[in-house]
Design a protein around this motif. Sequence first.
Motif, mmCIF file in Angstrom:
data_model
loop_
_atom_site.group_PDB
_atom_site.id
_atom_site.type_symbol
_atom_site.label_atom_id
_atom_site.label_comp_id
_atom_site.label_asym_id
_atom_site.label_seq_id
_atom_site.Cartn_x
_atom_site.Cartn_y
_atom_site.Cartn_z
ATOM 1 N N VAL A 1 -12.437 -6.185 2.057
ATOM 2 C CA VAL A 1 -12.415 -5.296 3.258
ATOM 3 C C VAL A 1 -10.935 -4.674 3.374
ATOM 4 N N THR A 2 -9.805 -5.464 3.181
ATOM 5 C CA THR A 2 -8.704 -4.901 3.477
ATOM 6 C C THR A 2 -8.313 -3.532 2.422
ATOM 7 N N VAL A 3 -8.723 -3.816 1.144
ATOM 8 C CA VAL A 3 -8.328 -2.809 0.050
ATOM 9 C C VAL A 3 -9.113 -1.626 0.482
ATOM 10 N N LEU A 4 -10.398 -1.756 0.926
ATOM 11 C CA LEU A 4 -11.230 -0.903 1.209
ATOM 12 C C LEU A 4 -10.744 0.112 2.490
ATOM 13 N N ALA A 5 -10.272 -0.518 3.442
ATOM 14 C CA ALA A 5 -9.384 -0.195 4.793
ATOM 15 C C ALA A 5 -8.154 0.685 4.160
ATOM 16 N N SER A 6 -7.606 0.284 3.384
ATOM 17 C CA SER A 6 -6.183 0.543 2.947
ATOM 18 C C SER A 6 -6.475 1.944 2.190
ATOM 19 N N TRP A 7 -7.604 2.208 1.557
ATOM 20 C CA TRP A 7 -8.086 3.506 1.183
ATOM 21 C C TRP A 7 -8.447 4.402 2.229
ATOM 22 N N ALA A 8 -9.177 3.965 3.101
ATOM 23 C CA ALA A 8 -9.551 4.479 4.200
ATOM 24 C C ALA A 8 -8.564 5.137 5.083
ATOM 25 N N VAL A 9 -7.568 4.326 5.231
ATOM 26 C CA VAL A 9 -6.067 4.852 6.096
ATOM 27 C C VAL A 9 -5.767 5.947 5.262
ATOM 28 N N ILE A 10 -5.643 6.188 4.063
ATOM 29 C CA ILE A 10 -5.093 7.282 3.316
ATOM 30 C C ILE A 10 -5.913 8.462 3.530
ATOM 31 N N LYS A 11 -7.062 8.151 3.235
ATOM 32 C CA LYS A 11 -8.112 9.360 3.390
ATOM 33 C C LYS A 11 -8.093 9.902 5.126
ATOM 34 N N LEU A 12 -8.061 9.149 5.788
ATOM 35 C CA LEU A 12 -8.065 9.517 7.192
ATOM 36 C C LEU A 12 -6.874 10.133 7.778
ATOM 37 N N GLN B 1 0.316 11.154 -4.768
ATOM 38 C CA GLN B 1 -0.947 10.541 -4.207
ATOM 39 C C GLN B 1 -1.345 9.326 -5.090
ATOM 40 N N GLY B 2 -1.011 9.152 -6.188
ATOM 41 C CA GLY B 2 -1.664 7.925 -6.970
ATOM 42 C C GLY B 2 -0.540 6.794 -6.580
ATOM 43 N N LEU B 3 0.612 7.104 -6.413
ATOM 44 C CA LEU B 3 1.724 5.826 -6.059
ATOM 45 C C LEU B 3 1.608 5.455 -4.543
ATOM 46 N N ASP B 4 1.401 6.635 -3.641
ATOM 47 C CA ASP B 4 0.877 6.159 -2.248
ATOM 48 C C ASP B 4 -0.265 5.134 -2.223
ATOM 49 N N PHE B 5 -1.361 5.638 -3.088
ATOM 50 C CA PHE B 5 -2.501 4.746 -2.964
ATOM 51 C C PHE B 5 -2.151 3.325 -3.518
ATOM 52 N N GLN B 6 -1.401 3.245 -4.559
ATOM 53 C CA GLN B 6 -1.144 2.219 -5.135
ATOM 54 C C GLN B 6 -0.409 1.103 -4.299
ATOM 55 N N THR C 1 -0.401 1.284 -1.025
ATOM 56 C CA THR C 1 -0.944 0.897 0.225
ATOM 57 C C THR C 1 -1.975 -0.342 -0.185
ATOM 58 N N VAL C 2 -2.603 -0.105 -1.547
ATOM 59 C CA VAL C 2 -3.504 -1.317 -1.914
ATOM 60 C C VAL C 2 -2.994 -2.425 -2.304
ATOM 61 N N LEU C 3 -1.626 -2.269 -2.971
ATOM 62 C CA LEU C 3 -0.686 -3.431 -3.056
ATOM 63 C C LEU C 3 -0.416 -4.206 -1.754
ATOM 64 N N THR C 4 -0.232 -3.231 -0.916
ATOM 65 C CA THR C 4 0.215 -4.007 0.485
ATOM 66 C C THR C 4 -1.043 -4.696 0.908
ATOM 67 N N ALA C 5 -2.120 -4.076 1.070
ATOM 68 C CA ALA C 5 -3.567 -5.085 1.424
ATOM 69 C C ALA C 5 -3.514 -5.953 0.509
ATOM 70 N N ILE C 6 -3.324 -6.232 -0.694
ATOM 71 C CA ILE C 6 -3.629 -7.462 -1.496
ATOM 72 C C ILE C 6 -2.484 -8.450 -0.961
ATOM 73 N N THR C 7 -1.292 -8.034 -0.772
ATOM 74 C CA THR C 7 -0.208 -9.015 -0.454
ATOM 75 C C THR C 7 -0.310 -9.537 1.046
ATOM 76 N N VAL C 8 -0.992 -8.546 1.799
ATOM 77 C CA VAL C 8 -1.313 -9.077 3.356
ATOM 78 C C VAL C 8 -2.429 -10.379 3.254
ATOM 79 N N VAL C 9 -3.578 -9.939 2.216
ATOM 80 C CA VAL C 9 -4.506 -11.069 2.406
ATOM 81 C C VAL C 9 -3.835 -12.330 1.853
ATOM 82 N N LEU C 10 -2.989 -12.227 0.666
ATOM 83 C CA LEU C 10 -2.294 -13.396 0.201
ATOM 84 C C LEU C 10 -1.359 -14.286 1.286
ATOM 85 N N GLY C 11 -0.713 -13.195 2.085
ATOM 86 C CA GLY C 11 0.222 -13.683 2.941
ATOM 87 C C GLY C 11 -0.358 -14.573 4.029
ATOM 88 N N MET C 12 -1.512 -14.188 4.384
ATOM 89 C CA MET C 12 -2.189 -14.665 5.691
ATOM 90 C C MET C 12 -2.711 -16.117 5.395
#
Lengths: 268, 263
Positions: free
Chosen positions: A68-79, A171-176, A178-189
Amino acid sequence: MEAFFTYGFLQRALFAGIFVAVACSMLGLFLILRRDAMIGHGLAHVAFGGVAFGLFLNMMPLATALGVTVLASWAVIKLKEKAGLHGDSAIAVFSSVGMAIGILLATLAHNLNVDLLSFLFGDILAIEPIEVWLSIGLAAAVVASILINYHQLMFLTFDREAARAAGIRPQGLDFQLTVLTAITVVLGMKVVGILLVTALLVMPAAAGLQLASNFKQALWISAVVAFLSVTGGLAAAFAFDLPASAAIVLLAFSIFGALFLLRRRKRF
Amino acid sequence: MSEEKEAQSSSGTKNALELVRVDGVSFKYDAGPNVLEEISLTIQAGDFLALLGPNGSGKTTLVKLILGLLKPLAGNVFIKGRPVEEFEEWPKIGYVPQKATHVDPFFPASVREVVAMALFSRRGASLKKSKEEEKAIATALQSVGMEDFMGRPVSRLSGGQQQRVFIARAIVHSPELLILDEPTAGVDAVTQERFYEMLYQLNKQRAITILLVTHDIGVVTMHVNKVACVNQRLTYHGTHEDFCQSEAFKAMLAAGHLVSHRH
């Protein structure tokens, strides 16, 4: 100290905590310098919805939160791209929706509250062996991704326009990132909880920025602060019967405060 | 202007390789008015071209179109004969953006790291620099007189010193074309003079073609060999000698669009 060699749950907590915190600290440095530090906070709220969704469906909450978080991170960029919203507005939209979904599912399911609390406040001492391996694997992947794109990420963070003119595709690096942030957030929680996960992203990196005179130094100091915060915080939690998440975050803050004062003394 | 400069100027116009061709380019941002209309100009190898124009005339937009950072509404941009969207040799183009010296005071980059950014921008994982790469960094910094500042945090340098570091970053690849967008904004007159002299040396000694966006008439009369004036449309494109006699020059001077520092 002896307890770390004796108790399996402490060893698991230590290994997972160190790997996740170091990954957070490296990523956090880029986020702070891009003025994107609050993306971690926003995605943590989304992760809350993901955890509730997993518990509601009786699936592994860490895995559903990750999806869900990785999907949301992609959606944030698209939005941001499509709706012309500023980054913080796009994050605010998704963090509110994530939180709302979490509250709705917890209310509908009645019995989710206890499990959800462990994700809100963190429960690193109850981490399962499979979660340790998942945390170590993903944290290692985050660190590897940062190192592979180290120069490009640094250039893009320092001077976006010149980096683009040098042929770097942002674009690719921004996406990367954001996705890495999503992964670390889930791990960090799992380590410090949804409410405190931003601290793992921000405090070690902010501490690193106090003393470093170059980028590599900042990365090293941030990683060391993250390491000390987790080991010291866990030791304090075990010795004084404190909540591990709070001990880790407060220790990180203390180190940040000490380095901040040291920097001021160096200047004057 | 010295004989040497005149000789360089004439060789640059007669038998030079065309580095950049802007062909009938128009541009506007979203629903706004046209920023640029039907701009056509060329930059030849060896040129030191000043791009002049009042504030908001579209100079920076034109630079971004040349660099492929913006897509033209109409017309085409070619670099070394290739459409800009297909051009891939970006290390051959050095660029110093307009606000390059607005460095984040908390960014912990050393002078060496800032120059290395451009050198390694297409490189993968290795954090270790080879001897050749170290030498390229040292040579670039030497060219701008900043070799003694390698380990210094760039945020603690003066505006003029930072500007030199950004030029070192732009030339570390030994580019064929160096584009500078108002590089001396906020820099004192003495530093500006040294700075333009350094650009002239880069153009002369290292044969780097230079496109310089500026308001400074002193640069135009002392250092460049070509001038292009933009004010939504191209109002002048030619040698600097002809420019000083042109209506475009008189109009810009009368409107106060040009400034002159100590030259």
